[in-house]
Design an enzyme around this catalytic site. Structure first.
Site, PDB file in Angstrom:
ATOM      1  N   SER A 142       0.982  -0.999   0.084  1.00  0.00           N
ATOM      2  CA  SER A 142      -0.038  -0.030   0.010  1.00  0.00           C
ATOM      3  C   SER A 142       1.011   1.549  -0.021  1.00  0.00           C
ATOM      4  O   SER A 142       1.859   1.264   0.692  1.00  0.00           O
ATOM      5  CB  SER A 142      -0.830  -0.173   1.344  1.00  0.00           C
ATOM      6  OG  SER A 142      -1.564   1.370   1.195  1.00  0.00           O
ATOM      7  N   TYR A 166      -0.809  -0.827  10.742  1.00  0.00           N
ATOM      8  CA  TYR A 166      -1.212  -1.216   9.317  1.00  0.00           C
ATOM      9  C   TYR A 166       0.135  -0.507   8.454  1.00  0.00           C
ATOM     10  O   TYR A 166       0.689  -1.275   7.480  1.00  0.00           O
ATOM     11  CB  TYR A 166      -2.267  -0.873   8.945  1.00  0.00           C
ATOM     12  CG  TYR A 166      -2.960  -1.276   7.475  1.00  0.00           C
ATOM     13  CD1 TYR A 166      -2.949  -2.434   7.169  1.00  0.00           C
ATOM     14  CD2 TYR A 166      -2.789  -0.076   6.443  1.00  0.00           C
ATOM     15  CE1 TYR A 166      -3.228  -2.718   5.580  1.00  0.00           C
ATOM     16  CE2 TYR A 166      -3.155  -0.593   5.220  1.00  0.00           C
ATOM     17  CZ  TYR A 166      -3.415  -1.784   4.776  1.00  0.00           C
ATOM     18  OH  TYR A 166      -3.489  -1.877   3.540  1.00  0.00           O
TER      19      TYR A 166
HETATM   20  N1  LIG Z   1      -8.677  -1.810   0.191  1.00  0.00           N
HETATM   21  C1  LIG Z   1      -7.641  -0.669   0.181  1.00  0.00           C
HETATM   22  O1  LIG Z   1      -8.083   0.191  -0.181  1.00  0.00           O
HETATM   23  C2  LIG Z   1      -6.418  -1.255  -0.143  1.00  0.00           C
HETATM   24  C3  LIG Z   1      -5.422  -0.141  -0.213  1.00  0.00           C
HETATM   25  C4  LIG Z   1      -3.950  -0.324  -0.226  1.00  0.00           C
HETATM   26  C5  LIG Z   1      -3.646  -1.779  -0.044  1.00  0.00           C
HETATM   27  N2  LIG Z   1      -4.615  -2.973   0.119  1.00  0.00           N
HETATM   28  C6  LIG Z   1      -4.226  -4.223   0.221  1.00  0.00           C
HETATM   29  O2  LIG Z   1      -4.829  -5.005  -0.774  1.00  0.00           O
HETATM   30  C7  LIG Z   1      -4.941  -6.354  -0.270  1.00  0.00           C
HETATM   31  C8  LIG Z   1      -6.264  -6.951   0.009  1.00  0.00           C
HETATM   32  O3  LIG Z   1      -7.203  -6.113   0.675  1.00  0.00           O
HETATM   33  P1  LIG Z   1      -8.548  -5.946   0.583  1.00  0.00           P
HETATM   34  O4  LIG Z   1      -8.991  -4.366   0.602  1.00  0.00           O
HETATM   35  O5  LIG Z   1      -9.226  -6.775  -0.601  1.00  0.00           O
HETATM   36  O6  LIG Z   1      -9.038  -6.684   1.992  1.00  0.00           O
HETATM   37  P2  LIG Z   1     -10.097  -7.429   2.372  1.00  0.00           P
HETATM   38  O7  LIG Z   1     -11.485  -7.258   1.660  1.00  0.00           O
HETATM   39  O8  LIG Z   1     -10.450  -7.107   4.164  1.00  0.00           O
HETATM   40  O9  LIG Z   1      -9.607  -8.905   2.084  1.00  0.00           O
HETATM   41  C9  LIG Z   1      -8.540  -9.215   2.826  1.00  0.00           C
HETATM   42  C10 LIG Z   1      -8.358 -10.899   2.574  1.00  0.00           C
HETATM   43  O10 LIG Z   1      -7.326 -11.520   3.238  1.00  0.00           O
HETATM   44  C11 LIG Z   1      -7.754 -12.567   3.964  1.00  0.00           C
HETATM   45  N3  LIG Z   1      -6.965 -12.935   5.217  1.00  0.00           N
HETATM   46  C12 LIG Z   1      -6.748 -11.821   6.383  1.00  0.00           C
HETATM   47  N4  LIG Z   1      -6.076 -12.588   7.117  1.00  0.00           N
HETATM   48  C13 LIG Z   1      -5.701 -13.926   6.774  1.00  0.00           C
HETATM   49  C14 LIG Z   1      -5.202 -14.844   7.290  1.00  0.00           C
HETATM   50  N5  LIG Z   1      -4.521 -15.064   8.275  1.00  0.00           N
HETATM   51  N6  LIG Z   1      -4.927 -16.044   6.341  1.00  0.00           N
HETATM   52  C15 LIG Z   1      -5.706 -16.008   5.060  1.00  0.00           C
HETATM   53  N7  LIG Z   1      -6.203 -15.080   4.610  1.00  0.00           N
HETATM   54  C16 LIG Z   1      -6.383 -13.932   5.312  1.00  0.00           C
HETATM   55  C17 LIG Z   1      -9.388 -12.108   4.447  1.00  0.00           C
HETATM   56  O11 LIG Z   1      -9.959 -13.736   4.717  1.00  0.00           O
HETATM   57  P3  LIG Z   1     -10.894 -13.615   5.651  1.00  0.00           P
HETATM   58  O12 LIG Z   1     -12.296 -13.319   4.848  1.00  0.00           O
HETATM   59  O13 LIG Z   1     -11.040 -14.940   6.026  1.00  0.00           O
HETATM   60  O14 LIG Z   1     -10.877 -12.512   6.662  1.00  0.00           O
HETATM   61  C18 LIG Z   1      -9.660 -11.824   2.940  1.00  0.00           C
HETATM   62  O15 LIG Z   1      -9.758 -12.770   1.892  1.00  0.00           O
HETATM   63  C19 LIG Z   1      -4.267  -6.497   1.005  1.00  0.00           C
HETATM   64  O16 LIG Z   1      -2.879  -6.710   1.067  1.00  0.00           O
HETATM   65  C20 LIG Z   1      -4.565  -4.827   1.615  1.00  0.00           C
HETATM   66  O17 LIG Z   1      -3.465  -4.594   2.342  1.00  0.00           O
HETATM   67  C21 LIG Z   1      -5.893  -2.516   0.125  1.00  0.00           C
END
Ligand SMILES: NC(=O)c1ccc[n+]([C@@H]2O[C@H](COP(=O)([O-])OP(=O)(O)OC[C@H]3O[C@@H](n4cnc5c(N)ncnc54)[C@H](OP(=O)(O)O)[C@@H]3O)[C@@H](O)[C@H]2O)c1
Length: 243
Positions: A142, A166
């Site tokens: 990020s 984070y």
């Molecule tokens: N959304 C944003 O604006 C944003 C911005 C910058 C970077 N990112 C990055 O993009 C990536 C995806 O994020 P997202 O926004 O799609 O988040 P999200 O919708 O919360 O999804 C996160 C995923 O990670 C899984 N997860 C968490 N802990 C885990 C574990 N111990 N073992 C296996 N799976 C696990 C969750 O599974 P469960 O359903 O089981 O919890 C879910 O499938 C992340 O690396 C995040 O930091 C996101």
């Protein structure tokens, strides 16, 4: 061994990870849906298959050594190798995260998933990646992990909210990405960090402004780099993100 390109996406049951799996599947790849919850994993696999993706479920909790080892065995049994690993799973750790008030346990838990989880899964998959002709590793980072964007005059505009667990976890992940790139230099394994932008997902209470499919685009680009593509970089849709 399968002739299709084989990918594994961690945290692929929802959000950006699901869309990365969908996007790689649309290329005709076979995609492992890494997810820790059986019901959510199965639902994602079924949805992807209904959309024509050659998806297979991979039980995977990135915080668990035995789970990562079992996931590697499953991928080996399924495909014999791994071409692309997308380390997407992460947690935000709950807000607020003011540095002076945070529970150290929160910092530890976020680092365990967002950083150590990446090391654990990458190393479990490394023997399978080494069997690929063009291995790629994508670490979903990020721009809030950018020290450049956390400091200086522009920080108020670019740094996001205070998040002492984070944001530094993504800084740590970027540094880890560079360490791997240095060790793997010359092996053909390309490893890069990507930022999806501010995406509406569970991670931020759906406050993001981009769609998960838009957020997945950078991961798909880094997963499909040519052999002479970059390694040890940090990119978003606009290009290079400063460290
Ligand atoms: N959304 C944003 O604006 C944003 C911005 C910058 C970077 N990112 C990055 O993009 C990536 C995806 O994020 P997202 O926004 O799609 O988040 P999200 O919708 O919360 O999804 C996160 C995923 O990670 C899984 N997860 C968490 N802990 C885990 C574990 N111990 N073992 C296996 N799976 C696990 C969750 O599974 P469960 O359903 O089981 O919890 C879910 O499938 C992340 O690396 C995040 O930091 C996101």
């Amino acid at each position: 061994m399968s002739e299709r390109t084989i990918a594994l996406v961690t945290g692929a049951n929802k959000g950006i990870g699901y869309e990365i799996a969908a996007g790689l599947g649309a290329l005709g790849w076979s995609v492992g849906v890494g997810a820790r919850d059986e019901r959510r994993r199965q639902a994602a696999v079924e949805r992807l298959r209904a959309n024509g993706v050659d998806a297979f479920g991979v039980p995977l909790d990135v915080t668990d050594d035995a789970s990562a080892t079992a996931a590697a065995r499953l991928v080996e049994d399924h495909a014999g190798r791994l071409d692309v690993l997308v380390n997407n799973a992460a947690v935000a750790g709950g807000m607020p995260q003011e540095p002076t008030r945070v529970d150290p346990a929160t910092v530890r838990a976020v680092v365990e998933t967002n950083v150590i989880g990446v090391v654990r899964v990458t190393n479990a998959m490394m023997p399978l990646l080494r069997r690929s002709a063009s291995p790629r590793i994508v670490n979903m980072s990020s721009s809030v992990g950018s020290l450049t964007r956390q400091s200086g005059a522009a920080a108020e505009r670019t740094a996001g909210p205070l998040a002492v667990a984070y944001s530094p976890s993504k800084t740590f992940l970027n540094a880890v990405t560079l360490q791997y790139a240095r060790e793997l230099s010359g092996t053909g394994i390309l490893i890069n960090a990507g930022c999806p932008g501010y995406v509406a997902t569970d991670l931020n209470g759906f406050r993001g402004v981009r769609t998960p499919a838009q957020g997945a685009a950078i991961a798909i680009r880094l997963a499909t780099l040519p052999d002479d593509g970059p390694t040890g970089g940090f990119f978003d849709d606009a290009g290079v993100v400063p460290w």
